[in-house]
Design a protein around this motif. Structure first.
Motif, PDB file in Angstrom:
ATOM      1  N   UNK A   1      13.095  11.183  29.200  1.00 50.74           N
ATOM      2  CA  UNK A   1      12.478  11.331  27.883  1.00 50.74           C
ATOM      3  C   UNK A   1      12.899  12.665  27.272  1.00 50.74           C
ATOM      4  N   UNK A   2      13.135  12.644  25.972  1.00 51.13           N
ATOM      5  CA  UNK A   2      13.457  13.873  25.258  1.00 51.13           C
ATOM      6  C   UNK A   2      12.151  14.561  24.875  1.00 51.13           C
ATOM      7  N   UNK A   3      12.049  15.862  25.156  1.00 44.72           N
ATOM      8  CA  UNK A   3      10.809  16.574  24.814  1.00 44.72           C
ATOM      9  C   UNK A   3      10.524  16.500  23.310  1.00 44.72           C
ATOM     10  N   UNK A   4       9.252  16.373  22.975  1.00 46.13           N
ATOM     11  CA  UNK A   4       8.803  16.239  21.577  1.00 46.13           C
ATOM     12  C   UNK A   4       9.331  17.386  20.717  1.00 46.13           C
ATOM     13  N   UNK A   5       9.299  18.607  21.225  1.00 48.38           N
ATOM     14  CA  UNK A   5       9.769  19.764  20.454  1.00 48.38           C
ATOM     15  C   UNK A   5      11.254  19.626  20.121  1.00 48.38           C
ATOM     16  N   UNK A   6      12.041  19.122  21.064  1.00 45.14           N
ATOM     17  CA  UNK A   6      13.462  18.940  20.816  1.00 45.14           C
ATOM     18  C   UNK A   6      13.698  17.894  19.728  1.00 45.14           C
ATOM     19  N   UNK A   7      12.909  16.847  19.735  1.00 50.05           N
ATOM     20  CA  UNK A   7      13.012  15.808  18.698  1.00 50.05           C
ATOM     21  C   UNK A   7      12.675  16.392  17.334  1.00 50.05           C
TER      22      UNK A   7
END
Length: 69
Positions: free
Chosen positions: A7-13
């Protein structure tokens, strides 16, 4: 070779979305005549082997529909 899904971290998204929005704002909007000019100049190539004639026709129709908006 095992590939694992992460999963891609929310902050990175959120950071990627903001960077994309900033890029779009910096690029601005092209006029309809400029868009048509660029499209007319593009190189025509053979479609990839995986693309069936039906898929190609469908994509061409979708592109045609969006350019009429």
């Amino acid at each position: 070779m095992d590939k694992k899904l992460q999963a891609t971290p929310k902050k990175e998204i959120i950071d990627q979305e903001q960077s994309f929005k900033t890029l779009l704002q910096g690029l601005g909007k092209a006029s309809e005549s400029r868009i048509k000019s660029v499209l007319a100049e593009r190189e025509v190539v053979q479609p990839e082997a995986e693309l069936t004639p039906e898929v190609i026709t469908s994509l061409q129709q979708q592109i045609g529909n969006t350019t009429r908006v």
